[in-house]
Every structure is written in structure tokens, then in C-alpha cells.
Scaffold this active site. Sequence first.
Site, PDB file in Angstrom:
ATOM      1  N   ASP A  43       0.809  -1.212   0.000  1.00 11.67           N
ATOM      2  CA  ASP A  43       0.000   0.000   0.000  1.00 11.67           C
ATOM      3  C   ASP A  43       0.846   1.267   0.000  1.00 11.67           C
ATOM      4  OD1 ASP A  43      -2.281  -1.516  -0.041  1.00 11.67           O
ATOM      5  OD2 ASP A  43      -2.747  -1.274   2.081  1.00 11.67           O
ATOM      6  N   GLY A  44       1.964   1.231   0.718  1.00  4.34           N
ATOM      7  CA  GLY A  44       2.857   2.387   0.726  1.00  4.34           C
ATOM      8  C   GLY A  44       3.379   2.705  -0.658  1.00  4.34           C
ATOM      9  N   ALA A 151     -10.586   6.872   0.669  1.00  2.00           N
ATOM     10  CA  ALA A 151      -9.574   5.859   0.351  1.00  2.00           C
ATOM     11  C   ALA A 151      -8.670   5.587   1.540  1.00  2.00           C
ATOM     12  CB  ALA A 151      -8.747   6.299  -0.853  1.00  2.00           C
ATOM     13  N   TYR A 156      -4.708   4.399   8.613  1.00  2.00           N
ATOM     14  CA  TYR A 156      -4.436   4.913   9.954  1.00  2.00           C
ATOM     15  C   TYR A 156      -5.734   5.317  10.651  1.00  2.00           C
ATOM     16  CZ  TYR A 156      -1.717   7.541  13.466  1.00  2.00           C
ATOM     17  OH  TYR A 156      -1.154   8.010  14.623  1.00  2.00           O
ATOM     18  N   SER A 159      -7.314   2.403  12.316  1.00  3.28           N
ATOM     19  CA  SER A 159      -6.545   2.011  13.502  1.00  3.28           C
ATOM     20  C   SER A 159      -6.816   2.939  14.680  1.00  3.28           C
ATOM     21  CB  SER A 159      -5.049   2.008  13.179  1.00  3.28           C
ATOM     22  OG  SER A 159      -4.750   1.063  12.174  1.00  3.28           O
TER      23      SER A 159
END
Length: 254
Positions: A43-44, A151, A156, A159
Site C-alpha cells: 500500500d505504501g 480511500a 491509519y 486504527s
Amino acid sequence: MTQRLAFLASDRPEAQTARERLVQRYGEHPLDQAEVVVALGGDGFMLETLHANLDAMVPVFGMNRGSVGFLMNDFGEDDLPARVAAADEAVIHPLQMDAVTVAGDRTGGLAFNEVSLLRQTRQSAKLRVSVDGRVRMDELICDGALVATPAGSTAYNLSAHGPIIPLDARMLALTPISAFRPRRWRGALLSHGAEVAFDVLEADKRPVSATADSTEVRRVARVEVRERRDIALTMLFDANRTYHERVLTEQFAG
């Protein structure tokens, strides 16, 4: 019809190996001549690819050669042109971050996932939160706060116990990170047209950093966040596992 594909890969060995095999099998074109970019990584790396693709705005089909891969399709070498041709489109818009430091320096950045503010020391951050020019919270004592795109709502933001937002909902998530006061505040859902501003209180004593994807600014005094509807990038997902289906599945995950 043969598609003009460009292949980009992260530094991971498995991603580099996959790129070599796919280029040998399907050929490749430069980014400025490609019809589709195939991104190989996690994903990064998908975020990196989207940023690198801002000028060309070529649709991106990701395949997971990283870890989580929520934004990626499963990796497979066979029938790649057919998969790409049948893929479902998901159009995303980034956030614009405009940050002013304690020293008065100004920095801008784009975020496809989120703009986040985080305390830099052991002391909690103190933030004043405004929406569309009106103060909505005089003082939020916390580890930080973030504004997430649809998206980015599964990253984060999730989380930090923020809500998952469908891609077509035209909303943004404003989510606190470990809020201490008010302890029970869980954030807010905002219109995609909202402009959010964070003023850092006691900025010298309680320094705060701001990050838009990979752009980080230290010791900020004020951060403004808004959506850039004038920038639209397209991610491609396999027809049997569209982005909308992934978001729905995530909401029912145990």
C-alpha cells in the site's frame, strides 16, 4: 487491443523480480506513453505511485508484492491485459495540507490517505479545531488528530477507531488519536467540501508535527486541510474484488 503498460516496483526483491518477469512477458512503455501503470509492492508503494503519477494521471492497477495490500490486487502473471481491461475504476481525490511552522515557514503537501498531526514529545498535544472558519473545539488534548479521505479511511484512520467511508460518499473523517480531553469524543464525519484547521496551542512547550502521506513538517503552529476535487486519479481493481466490495467486507470483519 494491446494495452500500453508501464511497470513500477518497490525496492522489495519480490517486487523487482515480478517486474522483470512481467516486462519480459508483456513489454513495457514509458510512463508518459502508458495507458495503465502496473504498481508492484504494498500500500505504501501504491501511494508513492499515485504521487509520481500526478502529472500523467494514468490509471493505476496495483498488484501486491508487499505486506498488507488493501489497495492492491492479488498478484498473478497470467492474463494481465484481460484483467486490466475488465477492472473496476475507483476515482480518488487527495487532500491539500497547508502547514505553517512556529517559525513562520509555509509548506504544502498532498495526501491520498490522510493528513495527520502528532505530538513530538512525551507531552500531549493541545489543538484547537475549526471547520469552515468556525471553532468547533476550543481544546482537544490528545496524541494527535487526522483528516482522512474515503480511500484512507481504512488505513491509519481505522486504527485510530475512525469510521470506514465508502469511496462515493463524498465525506471526510476527522478522527482524534488517543484523545484525553474530551475523553469520549470519537471524531466527526464532514462533507468533502469542508475546510478543517488545526491551531496548535502551547506550540513551543508541546511541539506537533504534521504529515501528508510522505511529506512531514515539524513544529507546526497551524495546519489547514481541504480536499482537492481538481485532482482525480483512478485506481483499478479486479472485477470480482472491487474497492467498494473491500470496504464493505472490512466493515463486517471480526
